[in-house]
Design a protein around this motif. Structure first.
Motif, mmCIF file in Angstrom:
data_model
loop_
_atom_site.group_PDB
_atom_site.id
_atom_site.type_symbol
_atom_site.label_atom_id
_atom_site.label_comp_id
_atom_site.label_asym_id
_atom_site.label_seq_id
_atom_site.Cartn_x
_atom_site.Cartn_y
_atom_site.Cartn_z
ATOM 1 N N ARG A 279 0.847 -1.193 0.000
ATOM 2 C CA ARG A 279 0.000 0.000 0.000
ATOM 3 C C ARG A 279 0.882 1.242 0.000
ATOM 4 O O ARG A 279 2.041 1.195 0.381
ATOM 5 C CB ARG A 279 -0.904 0.004 1.237
ATOM 6 N N SER A 280 0.345 2.347 -0.422
ATOM 7 C CA SER A 280 1.121 3.579 -0.445
ATOM 8 C C SER A 280 1.372 4.085 0.978
ATOM 9 O O SER A 280 0.557 3.883 1.872
ATOM 10 C CB SER A 280 0.385 4.657 -1.254
ATOM 11 N N SER B 270 1.493 6.650 3.891
ATOM 12 C CA SER B 270 0.642 7.797 4.176
ATOM 13 C C SER B 270 1.450 9.087 4.231
ATOM 14 O O SER B 270 2.631 9.086 4.593
ATOM 15 C CB SER B 270 -0.100 7.595 5.498
ATOM 16 N N LEU B 271 0.789 10.171 3.870
ATOM 17 C CA LEU B 271 1.428 11.481 3.917
ATOM 18 C C LEU B 271 1.846 11.824 5.341
ATOM 19 O O LEU B 271 2.900 12.426 5.574
ATOM 20 C CB LEU B 271 0.469 12.541 3.371
ATOM 21 N N GLN B 272 1.029 11.428 6.322
ATOM 22 C CA GLN B 272 1.339 11.711 7.726
ATOM 23 C C GLN B 272 2.639 11.031 8.151
ATOM 24 O O GLN B 272 3.478 11.621 8.827
ATOM 25 C CB GLN B 272 0.196 11.245 8.618
ATOM 26 N N GLU B 273 2.834 9.782 7.732
ATOM 27 C CA GLU B 273 4.044 9.054 8.098
ATOM 28 C C GLU B 273 5.279 9.687 7.444
ATOM 29 O O GLU B 273 6.342 9.804 8.065
ATOM 30 C CB GLU B 273 3.923 7.590 7.677
ATOM 31 N N ARG B 274 5.148 10.096 6.203
ATOM 32 C CA ARG B 274 6.263 10.764 5.521
ATOM 33 C C ARG B 274 6.631 12.063 6.230
ATOM 34 O O ARG B 274 7.806 12.387 6.384
ATOM 35 C CB ARG B 274 5.887 11.061 4.069
ATOM 36 N N LYS C 87 5.204 4.993 14.180
ATOM 37 C CA LYS C 87 3.757 4.905 13.989
ATOM 38 C C LYS C 87 2.975 5.196 15.260
ATOM 39 O O LYS C 87 1.760 5.379 15.209
ATOM 40 C CB LYS C 87 3.385 3.522 13.441
#
Length: 243
Positions: free
Chosen positions: A121-122, A124-128, A193
């Motif tokens: 899965r891609s 997430s923007l939040q994790e990046r 996370k």
């Protein structure tokens, strides 16, 4: 030709320690503008090159930069490229750009192996964004605050000096020295996370605050827990994947 020029330029700077842009332009028969573009490429590839202005200014390599100037064999190049490809496959590191810069000196690529540590899965923007904030705090030596949930489900508000990013088992962690308990000299490990509401403190880290702190490779481990796993035969492949 362009890649060869970059390599020759780096060797020249290793020998002379300093050169001016006009000198390099005359030597390589290029414009001064192209010289600065080449310097930017070397810098982006991780070569510690920098420029200074003034009467004694010029283009320099950091004094502690050391490189074996003997020609690399094809086997040597493959070993180096293998390491670069494996590192570049880690998510969040702008891998394609980094690999392109670092392999510019070599005239071949590895076609027999491929690395991909990214999840199906891609990301997430939040994790990046979390990754980039922690990286920035480490490089700029800033403190950061964040909410955290530990492995026991206990929430806490942490103020930490991050010192190292760790990629393990397809997950990012970071080590940090806690400011709320300065008596603890061992860095704690936080799972990315489980972090939320992370903020960088505007004031850079006071080095005297953490002079006595060190990064420890010790991990706090809990007693082993016995588990009985019951699952459908239709998902047996997942048992092999994770257990």
């Amino acid at each position: 030709m362009e890649n060869n020029r970059l390599f020759r330029m780096m060797l020249l700077l290793l020998e002379k320690k300093k050169a001016t842009a006009p000198e390099l332009a005359r030597l390589f028969e290029i414009s001064v503008r192209t010289v600065y573009r080449d310097i930017d490429r070397l810098s982006a590839a991780g070569i510690p090159v920098y420029t200074t202005t003034g009467k004694h200014g010029g283009i320099h390599l950091m004094d502690n930069f050391v490189m074996d100037k003997s020609l690399l064999s094809e086997d040597d190049q493959n070993e180096i490229l293998l390491g670069l490809y494996s590192v570049s496959a880690i998510p969040h590191l702008n891998s394609a750009h980094m690999l392109k810069r670092l392999t510019a000196m070599f005239d071949h690529k590895l076609e027999w192996i491929e690395f991909d540590f990214s999840p199906w899965r891609s990301i997430s923007l939040q994790e990046r964004e979390l990754f980039n904030q922690v990286k920035q705090a480490i490089l700029t030596k800033q403190l950061m605050t964040f909410h955290y949930i530990d492995s026991n489900g206990e929430p806490s508000l942490e103020t930490v000096e991050p010192v190292k990013l760790i990629f393990k088992n397809n997950t990012w962690y970071f080590k940090g020295n806690g400011q709320s308990t300065p008596s603890i000299t061992e860095a704690q490990t936080f799972k990315m996370k489980r972090v939320s509401e992370l903020k960088l403190l505007s004031k850079p880290l006071d080095q005297s605050m953490t002079a006595g702190l060190r990064v420890s490779e010790k991990h706090v481990t809990s007693p082993p827990v016995s588990m009985k796993l019951i699952f459908s035969s239709t998902i047996a492949y997942r048992v092999h994947d994770f257990f």
